[in-house]
Design a protein around this motif. Structure first.
Motif, PDB file in Angstrom:
ATOM      1  N   ASP A  24      36.595  31.046  35.690  1.00  0.00           N
ATOM      2  CA  ASP A  24      36.109  32.392  35.981  1.00  0.00           C
ATOM      3  C   ASP A  24      37.254  33.396  36.028  1.00  0.00           C
ATOM      4  OD1 ASP A  24      33.519  31.516  36.112  1.00  0.00           O
ATOM      5  OD2 ASP A  24      33.444  31.432  38.300  1.00  0.00           O
ATOM      6  N   ILE A  25      38.371  33.000  36.644  1.00  0.00           N
ATOM      7  CA  ILE A  25      39.501  33.914  36.843  1.00  0.00           C
ATOM      8  C   ILE A  25      40.775  33.286  36.301  1.00  0.00           C
ATOM      9  CG2 ILE A  25      40.897  35.188  38.530  1.00  0.00           C
ATOM     10  CD1 ILE A  25      38.556  34.848  40.514  1.00  0.00           C
ATOM     11  N   ILE A  26      41.507  34.057  35.524  1.00  0.00           N
ATOM     12  CA  ILE A  26      42.872  33.677  35.138  1.00  0.00           C
ATOM     13  C   ILE A  26      43.826  34.676  35.784  1.00  0.00           C
ATOM     14  CG2 ILE A  26      44.533  33.436  33.262  1.00  0.00           C
ATOM     15  CD1 ILE A  26      42.266  32.504  31.486  1.00  0.00           C
ATOM     16  N   ASN A 126      38.728  35.660  49.052  1.00  0.00           N
ATOM     17  CA  ASN A 126      38.368  37.063  48.853  1.00  0.00           C
ATOM     18  C   ASN A 126      38.512  37.483  47.397  1.00  0.00           C
ATOM     19  OD1 ASN A 126      37.919  37.117  51.582  1.00  0.00           O
ATOM     20  ND2 ASN A 126      39.663  38.438  52.076  1.00  0.00           N
ATOM     21  N   THR A 127      39.506  36.919  46.700  1.00  0.00           N
ATOM     22  CA  THR A 127      39.673  37.215  45.276  1.00  0.00           C
ATOM     23  C   THR A 127      38.465  36.748  44.491  1.00  0.00           C
ATOM     24  OG1 THR A 127      42.088  37.031  45.455  1.00  0.00           O
ATOM     25  CG2 THR A 127      41.141  36.839  43.256  1.00  0.00           C
ATOM     26  N   VAL A 128      38.028  35.540  44.754  1.00  0.00           N
ATOM     27  CA  VAL A 128      36.866  34.989  44.049  1.00  0.00           C
ATOM     28  C   VAL A 128      35.613  35.808  44.360  1.00  0.00           C
ATOM     29  CG1 VAL A 128      35.338  32.990  43.892  1.00  0.00           C
ATOM     30  CG2 VAL A 128      37.818  32.666  43.907  1.00  0.00           C
ATOM     31  N   ARG A 132      33.413  38.224  41.494  1.00  0.00           N
ATOM     32  CA  ARG A 132      32.005  37.970  41.166  1.00  0.00           C
ATOM     33  C   ARG A 132      31.181  39.242  41.116  1.00  0.00           C
ATOM     34  NH1 ARG A 132      31.445  32.536  44.983  1.00  0.00           N
ATOM     35  NH2 ARG A 132      32.301  31.072  43.434  1.00  0.00           N
ATOM     36  N   THR A 133      31.724  40.342  41.643  1.00  0.00           N
ATOM     37  CA  THR A 133      31.004  41.617  41.604  1.00  0.00           C
ATOM     38  C   THR A 133      31.315  42.427  40.346  1.00  0.00           C
ATOM     39  OG1 THR A 133      32.716  42.932  42.754  1.00  0.00           O
ATOM     40  CG2 THR A 133      31.160  41.692  44.126  1.00  0.00           C
ATOM     41  N   PHE A 134      32.275  41.993  39.557  1.00  0.00           N
ATOM     42  CA  PHE A 134      32.702  42.760  38.385  1.00  0.00           C
ATOM     43  C   PHE A 134      31.765  42.527  37.204  1.00  0.00           C
ATOM     44  CE2 PHE A 134      37.411  42.136  39.813  1.00  0.00           C
ATOM     45  CZ  PHE A 134      37.239  43.066  40.810  1.00  0.00           C
ATOM     46  N   PRO A 135      31.556  43.540  36.364  1.00  0.00           N
ATOM     47  CA  PRO A 135      30.808  43.330  35.126  1.00  0.00           C
ATOM     48  C   PRO A 135      31.597  42.451  34.163  1.00  0.00           C
ATOM     49  CG  PRO A 135      31.755  45.528  35.170  1.00  0.00           C
ATOM     50  CD  PRO A 135      31.994  44.944  36.528  1.00  0.00           C
ATOM     51  N   SER A 136      30.893  41.731  33.324  1.00  0.00           N
ATOM     52  CA  SER A 136      31.551  40.770  32.436  1.00  0.00           C
ATOM     53  C   SER A 136      32.173  41.428  31.209  1.00  0.00           C
ATOM     54  CB  SER A 136      30.559  39.693  31.991  1.00  0.00           C
ATOM     55  OG  SER A 136      29.464  40.287  31.305  1.00  0.00           O
ATOM     56  N   LYS A 137      31.838  42.689  30.938  1.00  0.00           N
ATOM     57  CA  LYS A 137      32.399  43.403  29.788  1.00  0.00           C
ATOM     58  C   LYS A 137      32.807  44.809  30.195  1.00  0.00           C
ATOM     59  CE  LYS A 137      29.846  40.960  26.157  1.00  0.00           C
ATOM     60  NZ  LYS A 137      28.916  41.094  25.007  1.00  0.00           N
ATOM     61  N   GLY A 138      33.798  45.329  29.491  1.00  0.00           N
ATOM     62  CA  GLY A 138      34.206  46.714  29.690  1.00  0.00           C
ATOM     63  C   GLY A 138      34.834  46.996  31.029  1.00  0.00           C
ATOM     64  N   PHE A 139      35.528  45.995  31.613  1.00  0.00           N
ATOM     65  CA  PHE A 139      36.069  46.182  32.964  1.00  0.00           C
ATOM     66  C   PHE A 139      37.584  46.314  32.943  1.00  0.00           C
ATOM     67  CE2 PHE A 139      37.534  44.920  37.190  1.00  0.00           C
ATOM     68  CZ  PHE A 139      36.770  45.788  37.961  1.00  0.00           C
ATOM     69  N   TYR A 140      38.081  47.339  33.639  1.00  0.00           N
ATOM     70  CA  TYR A 140      39.516  47.615  33.791  1.00  0.00           C
ATOM     71  C   TYR A 140      39.687  48.235  35.168  1.00  0.00           C
ATOM     72  CZ  TYR A 140      43.879  50.359  32.933  1.00  0.00           C
ATOM     73  OH  TYR A 140      45.130  50.934  32.993  1.00  0.00           O
ATOM     74  N   GLY A 141      40.346  47.520  36.098  1.00  0.00           N
ATOM     75  CA  GLY A 141      40.395  48.026  37.457  1.00  0.00           C
ATOM     76  C   GLY A 141      41.620  47.591  38.235  1.00  0.00           C
ATOM     77  N   GLY A 142      41.825  48.261  39.368  1.00  0.00           N
ATOM     78  CA  GLY A 142      42.945  47.998  40.256  1.00  0.00           C
ATOM     79  C   GLY A 142      43.290  49.273  41.008  1.00  0.00           C
TER      80      GLY A 142
END
Length: 254
Positions: A24-26, A126-128, A132-142
């Motif tokens: 799920d996360i790298i 907390n990272t996981v 899980r709340t992020f969209p699977s496409k078009g995501f760029y955040g921080g």
């Protein structure tokens, strides 16, 4: 400027291409060797990798080096990416980042990638939960910031979905390699995709506060407010490792 095509840094003579492994996360950690950073790698990130391998199989951590660290680190080769690019801030970090995005696309299917740095503490649970709340496409955040007219996500923690990371790889010849890596990424993405602001705790201690006192003050943010990321970059950098280890012992013990 020429670029190396990604190859498996651990199995150059491999003849059979294995199936891609899903996570799920790298987490991509921009890494280099120094009196400050090498102990963080060996004493903190080695433990993070071990905990993920043992109890959080949906998260994979890679340390991204410009050159082979050889025997200076205790990180397994399966958790390293070697880009064969300069160990420099500009353009080295951006070159390592683009190489790593291409590398993981060839090795994995995944939902999101977090590019971070050596002095970042990640609360695994907390990272996981956040991811899980992020969209699977078009995501760029921080954590968002601005450099003149460029809006960007701070390089200590850049989240992306695979399609966004792949777009950067495909456009690598168009990127501004004279800029800091996070600014260059923002310059390419700012008019193409919505930027999502996410929280982070920065340098949460000053002077000579006892580490237990600092951890007690952080506990409510991490446990109650579910913060996932603490950037351990103190004015006295010699204390960064102390805080990383303290956070690891307090919050990430399986």
């Amino acid at each position: 400027m020429s670029y190396n095509e990604p190859s498996d840094a651990q199995t150059h003579k491999q003849t059979i291409i294995p199936p891609k492994k899903h996570v799920d996360i790298i987490v991509l950690v921009i890494a280099s060797l120094s009196d400050l950073y090498t102990p963080m790698i060996n004493e903190y990130w080695k433990r993070m990798i071990d905990v993920c391998e043992e109890s959080c199989s949906n998260m994979k951590i890679y340390l991204v080096f410009g050159g082979d660290p050889e025997t200076n680190v205790v990180i397994p080769s399966s958790s390293m990416i070697i880009s064969n690019t300069p160990e420099s801030s500009v353009p080295g970090v951006l070159l390592k980042t683009i190489y790593a995005y291409d590398y993981i696309a060839k090795k994995h299917t995944y939902r999101h990638v977090l590019r971070t740095n050596i002095s970042s503490f990640l609360h695994i649970e907390n990272t996981v939960s956040l991811q899980r709340t992020f969209p699977s496409k078009g995501f760029y955040g921080g954590v968002t910031a601005r450099a003149n007219s460029i809006m960007f996500v701070s390089g200590a923690g850049i989240w992306m979905s695979p399609d966004v990371a792949d777009a950067l790889v495909k456009a690598k010849s168009e990127l501004y390699y004279h800029l800091l890596d996070d600014v260059a990424i923002g310059a390419f993405l700012q008019h193409k995709i919505h930027m999502v602001s996410l929280p982070r705790i920065d340098s949460p201690y000053w002077g000579s506060d006892p580490i237990d006192h600092v951890l007690d003050k952080l506990a409510s943010d991490i446990s109650a407010l579910k913060h996932y990321h603490v950037r351990c970059k103190h004015a006295d950098r010699s204390r960064d490792l102390e805080l990383l280890i303290g956070l690891m012992n307090r919050f990430n013990n399986p």
